[in-house]
Design a protein around this motif. Structure first.
Motif, short mmCIF file in Angstrom:
data_model
loop_
_atom_site.label_atom_id
_atom_site.label_comp_id
_atom_site.label_asym_id
_atom_site.label_seq_id
_atom_site.Cartn_x
_atom_site.Cartn_y
_atom_site.Cartn_z
N LYS A 195 -4.85 -3.03 -12.21
CA LYS A 195 -4.10 -1.92 -11.57
C LYS A 195 -4.67 -1.37 -10.59
O LYS A 195 -5.79 -0.74 -10.65
N GLU A 196 -4.21 -1.18 -9.39
CA GLU A 196 -4.48 -0.44 -8.15
C GLU A 196 -3.67 0.19 -7.74
O GLU A 196 -2.49 0.38 -7.91
N ARG A 225 1.32 -7.43 -0.65
CA ARG A 225 1.54 -7.09 -2.01
C ARG A 225 2.79 -7.75 -2.51
O ARG A 225 3.98 -7.64 -2.06
N THR A 226 2.66 -8.24 -3.67
CA THR A 226 3.87 -9.04 -4.43
C THR A 226 4.13 -8.72 -5.95
O THR A 226 2.76 -8.61 -6.41
N ASP A 227 4.92 -9.24 -6.45
CA ASP A 227 4.85 -9.48 -7.88
C ASP A 227 4.26 -10.81 -8.16
O ASP A 227 3.69 -11.52 -7.23
N ASN A 228 4.53 -11.25 -9.54
CA ASN A 228 4.05 -12.57 -10.05
C ASN A 228 5.04 -13.58 -10.32
O ASN A 228 5.12 -14.40 -10.78
N GLU A 266 -5.32 -11.22 2.54
CA GLU A 266 -5.42 -10.96 1.13
C GLU A 266 -4.19 -10.70 0.23
O GLU A 266 -3.27 -10.06 0.79
N LEU A 267 -4.34 -11.45 -0.84
CA LEU A 267 -2.99 -11.34 -1.75
C LEU A 267 -3.35 -10.29 -2.75
O LEU A 267 -4.46 -10.33 -3.66
N GLN A 268 -2.26 -9.21 -3.08
CA GLN A 268 -2.56 -8.45 -3.92
C GLN A 268 -1.27 -8.50 -4.86
O GLN A 268 -0.16 -8.03 -4.59
N TYR A 269 -1.71 -8.99 -5.97
CA TYR A 269 -0.52 -9.05 -7.08
C TYR A 269 -0.48 -7.63 -7.96
O TYR A 269 -1.42 -7.30 -8.33
N ILE A 270 0.64 -7.27 -8.19
CA ILE A 270 0.93 -6.18 -9.13
C ILE A 270 0.82 -6.47 -10.61
O ILE A 270 0.96 -7.97 -10.76
N LYS A 279 5.45 -4.14 -13.88
CA LYS A 279 5.06 -3.00 -13.48
C LYS A 279 5.54 -2.88 -11.94
O LYS A 279 4.80 -2.68 -11.32
N PRO A 280 7.04 -2.74 -11.80
CA PRO A 280 7.54 -2.83 -10.32
C PRO A 280 7.05 -1.63 -9.76
O PRO A 280 7.23 -1.34 -8.46
N ALA A 281 6.91 -0.53 -10.37
CA ALA A 281 6.24 0.88 -9.71
C ALA A 281 5.08 0.77 -8.75
O ALA A 281 4.88 1.33 -8.15
N GLN A 282 4.08 -0.51 -9.32
CA GLN A 282 3.09 -0.77 -8.44
C GLN A 282 3.48 -1.12 -7.06
O GLN A 282 2.65 -1.49 -6.28
N ASN A 283 4.73 -1.45 -7.09
CA ASN A 283 5.09 -1.87 -5.58
C ASN A 283 6.33 -1.09 -5.10
O ASN A 283 7.47 -1.60 -4.74
#
Length: 265
Positions: free
Chosen positions: A97-98, A170-173, A192-196, A200-204
């Motif tokens: 979680k970022e 930033r993407t989902d999975n 850089e790939l940042q997966y949520i 947790k869609p709120a992270q995007n």
């Protein structure tokens, strides 16, 4: 024997046990096999090592110091049908979680997501949305009947022909973003790939907010007869959104105007 004596002589169990020289405790004794611990252990091993068999499981059990009889473990192994291999489900790597922060400049972080809807004839289609998190600029809003990883990469390459590459995406999975073609693209362009985290869609949140506006203004506002109509309307909306849509988080400015003012300052 006790039961026969009780029935034939019509006497009590106590007297019948004395006649046949058997204690009452032996008569009432019922052997119970409790294999709960063995079942639990085998199920745990089958989850951790789904491609292994009984010999490996039994070897690991003995290495742990459990001296269960081999015949007992094999009997339980067969009873719970572990010999029938269950298809293994691919597991996602753990996502960290970022905190969702606003980038300090354009092209630092892009967010990507999909939407879905249907034409007037009922045929489903998907929309690829890409946004720059810094000034909330909508970069891609394009509809296709199918959007595999190859098409995502193709549209991103087209975008990079007239725009610098981002530092991260930033993407989902979703499977499109986990595909080899997409990950190889990011590796080749040093993105850089940042997966949520899953679910947790709120992270995007930046692109989720854009999705809502796009659905209200385009998908829910019109009845489309073809993909061409969807994309024509989406392009007009994109230009209007980037040039005229005020954002509270951008001091009431539109994405293009905000980027222009921050560049001047």
């Amino acid at each position: 024997m006790v039961d026969e004596v009780v029935v034939q002589e019509e006497i009590s169990v106590h007297r019948a046990c004395k006649i046949v020289c058997m204690s009452r405790s032996m008569y009432y004794y019922a052997h119970k096999k409790d294999d709960t611990v063995v079942i639990s252990k085998l199920m745990d091993l089958s989850i951790r090592y789904p491609t292994r068999g009984f010999e490996t499981y039994y070897g690991k059990i003995r290495l742990e110091g459990l001296v269960w009889n081999r015949k007992r473990v094999l009997r339980v192994y067969r009873n719970i049908n572990l010999k029938l291999r269950v298809k293994r489900k691919r597991r996602l790597p753990s996502r960290i979680k970022e905190k969702l922060i606003v980038p300090g400049a354009v092209n630092q972080t892009w967010s990507i997501d999909f939407m879905s809807d249907s034409l007037a004839n009922g045929r489903r289609f998907r929309v690829l949305n890409v946004i720059d998190d810094y000034n909330r600029e909508s970069l891609i809003n394009e509809a296709f009947y199918s959007i595999p990883g190859v098409r995502v990469v193709q549209k991103l390459k087209e975008l990079l022909m007239f725009r610098p590459k981002p530092k991260r995406i930033r993407t989902d999975n979703g499977p499109e973003f986990l595909s080899k073609v997409f990950t190889d693209f990011c590796l080749a362009y040093e993105i850089e790939l940042q997966y949520i985290q899953p679910g947790k869609p709120a992270q995007n949140a930046y692109i989720e907010r854009l999705n809502r506006t796009f659905r209200e203004d385009v998908l829910d506002a019109y009845l489309f007869g073809s993909i061409v109509e969807v994309n024509a309307t989406a392009y007009e909306w994109q230009v209007d959104y980037n040039s005229n849509h005020p954002h509270k988080s951008l001091n009431g400015l539109s994405p293009w105007l905000y980027a222009k003012e921050t560049l001047v300052s």
